[in-house]
Design a protein around this motif. Structure first.
Motif, PDB file in Angstrom:
ATOM      1  N   CYS A   1       0.796  -1.235   0.000  1.00  0.00           N
ATOM      2  CA  CYS A   1       0.000   0.000   0.000  1.00  0.00           C
ATOM      3  C   CYS A   1       0.829   1.287   0.000  1.00  0.00           C
TER       4      CYS A   1
ATOM      5  N   PHE B   1      -4.462   1.047   6.161  1.00  0.00           N
ATOM      6  CA  PHE B   1      -4.205   0.582   4.801  1.00  0.00           C
ATOM      7  C   PHE B   1      -5.515   0.440   4.030  1.00  0.00           C
TER       8      PHE B   1
ATOM      9  N   TYR C   1      -2.957   4.372   1.646  1.00  0.00           N
ATOM     10  CA  TYR C   1      -2.821   4.351   3.111  1.00  0.00           C
ATOM     11  C   TYR C   1      -2.952   5.776   3.617  1.00  0.00           C
TER      12      TYR C   1
END
Length: 566
Positions: free
Chosen positions: A480, A510, A523
């Motif tokens: 992420c 995330f 994120y």
């Protein structure tokens, strides 16, 4: 580097051997004799030879005593199966002066060595009037009040006690050997045991047989003097007396200089808190601690606010290169200019940070409560604080952190290079750090980090909390967090490792499936502040750094809902 040896060649003794601790002691002593013989006086080398020539039970008993706390022991408390007869083992130690038999002891030592029942049953009744209902603390207070610093032999204090007292006479020599081996006085022979048991793992680093913590005996003496001064500070002895004990030698060792500067800074803080401004200012001006200059100007602000000190402050502001220091000095400048009736030369321009207000019903741990509230199956939240970014940095840059450079490693029980906090730490490893960061552009970094985590898990590293850095967290982070963001994080760390290792946001959330209509994983970072809490400067700097570079951050201000009493 020529003439390298792997530290793994220096192994711990097998714990199934009843004398494992003695084998480890022999390893330590042999290492010091091989690597530091020139830093020992001839009489010290002779003493070591005499020690190693003692009968094995005598050596074992002496090491057992050295491993225990304090320097005075009762013979009845020195019973070890592998030693056999304590009396027989003691005879050579007493004869050669390693141990003194029947020394004098004061009230404090007496109370430490005897139990409450022993004090009631065996103490000389002419010395203290005791009741069977007295606590040990009360007996100790009565003895101290009656006899102060009086010292007597054990048999005179407690004629009814059938025991013998011993005094170690070789602690100073052993402390010196231990210091030269470990490079510090916080580690001891237990490091061998913890490593053998698997509780501690250290990265095996190749280093020269000439690698060592100290280059001269004066450096060893300096370390011991600084250690004694720090202990005196912790015991709250008079500051002027501690300062007089500080070594006056010019330090050629950068890490010893840093240690001395840190101690001077701490002494300066104590003097400042006590209102001893002249002493504080003197100590700050001698210290090279990163915060020493700003503290010196704080002292000037409170004690000598004048045009000269204000002019010096402006010069320091112009020359300062560290953002944290510039910010602190600018804050002082604004206050001092007001006090002097001058127009401020600096202005506070702070961007507005994204804010998240949250009311929760049940009081509890602040960060954990917010994490639970925000957590979703498709958007998990982790409490990471400084652990995630620091950990990923270490896993990617492991070869640079553990490069076998001179002065970095000198024994097999080091979790970090000795020069980690030095100004030239990064420059000395510039090419290695750049090589590691270059993998962020190729995509190779993900497998490198995951593989290194599998291979190095449990290995002591100052950047990594292995309990936090689980495989799920690392995998999600690599999925992420874009590589360009990781590089931004890592390069800021490298700008000032001691200052930038802390202050990162508490939580990370995330979005593996994307967010806001985007399918690309993403994120966000969240700093959490509970009721009455506020952002610290180093936290705000990280948040502003991220926001300026397009990294999503926010500050969550948590309030607890008031329950209706009706």
């Amino acid at each position: 580097m020529p003439d390298l040896e792997l530290t793994s060649t220096l192994s711990s003794a097998d714990l199934s051997d009843p004398l494992y601790y003695l084998r480890n002691f022999h390893t330590l002593v042999a290492w010091v004799r091989d690597h530091h013989a020139d830093l020992l006086h001839a009489w010290e080398r002779e003493q070591i030879g005499q020690l190693l020539a003692l009968p094995t039970p005598s050596q074992a008993l002496l090491v057992r005593m050295l491993m225990r706390r304090g320097e005075q022991f009762r013979v009845s408390r020195l019973i070890y199966d592998e030693v056999g007869s304590t009396v027989d083992a003691l005879a050579p130690l007493i004869e050669q002066g390693w141990v003194e038999s029947d020394p004098e002891l004061d009230c404090e030592s007496l109370c430490r060595l005897l139990t409450r029942d022993e004090m009631i049953k065996t103490l000389d009744r002419d010395l203290v009037h005791l009741s069977t209902s007295m606590t040990k603390a009360t007996i100790a207070e009565q003895l101290q009040a009656s006899h102060g610093t009086l010292s007597r032999r054990l048999a005179e204090w407690a004629p009814g006690l059938d025991d013998q007292l011993l005094q170690l006479n070789c602690s100073a020599l052993f402390n010196r050997l231990q210091l030269m081996f470990f490079g510090n006085l916080t580690q001891d022979l237990s490091a061998f045991v913890l490593t053998e048991l698997g509780y501690n793992r250290f990265e095996p680093v190749a280093f020269s047989k000439h690698s060592r913590a100290f280059c001269s005996r004066e450096e060893v003496d300096t370390y011991l003097s600084l250690h004694a001064a720090r202990e005196a500070l912790e015991m709250e002895q008079p500051l002027t007396e501690i300062v007089e004990q500080l070594p006056q030698l010019a330090l050629n060792s950068s890490w010893l200089e840093r240690r001395c500067s840190r101690l001077m800074f701490e002494l300066g803080r104590s003097a400042e808190r006590a209102g001893e401004y002249d002493l504080a200012l003197s100590l700050y001006n001698q210290s090279r601690h990163p915060e020493a200059q700003q503290r010196a100007f704080r002292v000037l602000e409170h004690s000598h606010p004048c045009l000269d000190s204000y002019s010096a402050l402006l010069d320091a502001l112009e020359q300062s290169e560290r953002p944290s220091e510039r910010e602190a000095l600018a804050r002082i400048e604004r206050r001092m200019s007001r006090a002097l009736g001058l127009q401020s030369k600096t202005h506070l321009r702070r961007p507005t940070l994204p804010r998240l207000n949250l009311d929760l019903a049940s009081p509890g741990p602040v960060e954990a409560s917010v994490a639970r509230h925000l957590n979703r199956a498709d958007a998990p939240v982790f409490f990471v604080e400084n652990g995630l970014i620091n950990g990923l940095f270490a896993l990617l840059c492991w070869p640079a952190l553990y490069a076998p450079l001179p002065g970095a490693f000198f024994n097999p029980f080091q979790a970090a290079p000795a020069d980690l906090n030095s100004n030239d730490f990064v420059n000395r490893r510039h090419s290695l750090f750049e090589e590691a960061l270059s993998s962020l552009a190729t995509g190779e970094y993900k497998e490198s980090i995951l593989e290194r985590r599998r291979n190095k898990v449990g290995t002591a590293c100052p950047f990594i909390n292995w309990q936090l850095l689980g495989e799920e967290l690392v995998s999600l982070a690599l999925e992420c967090i874009p590589a360009r963001h990781l590089e931004l994080f890592f390069r800021r760390l490298l700008e000032d490792i001691p200052a930038h290792r802390s202050g990162l946001p508490d939580l990370i959330q995330f979005f593996p499936r994307g967010v806001d209509g985007k399918t690309t994983p993403g994120y966000r970072l969240i700093e959490v502040k509970g009721p009455g809490d506020r952002l610290q400067d180093h936290q705000r700097r990280w948040l502003e750094y991220c926001m300026d570079r397009g990294i999503e951050v926010s500050v969550c201000y948590l309030r607890w809902q008031q329950l209706d009493s009706h």
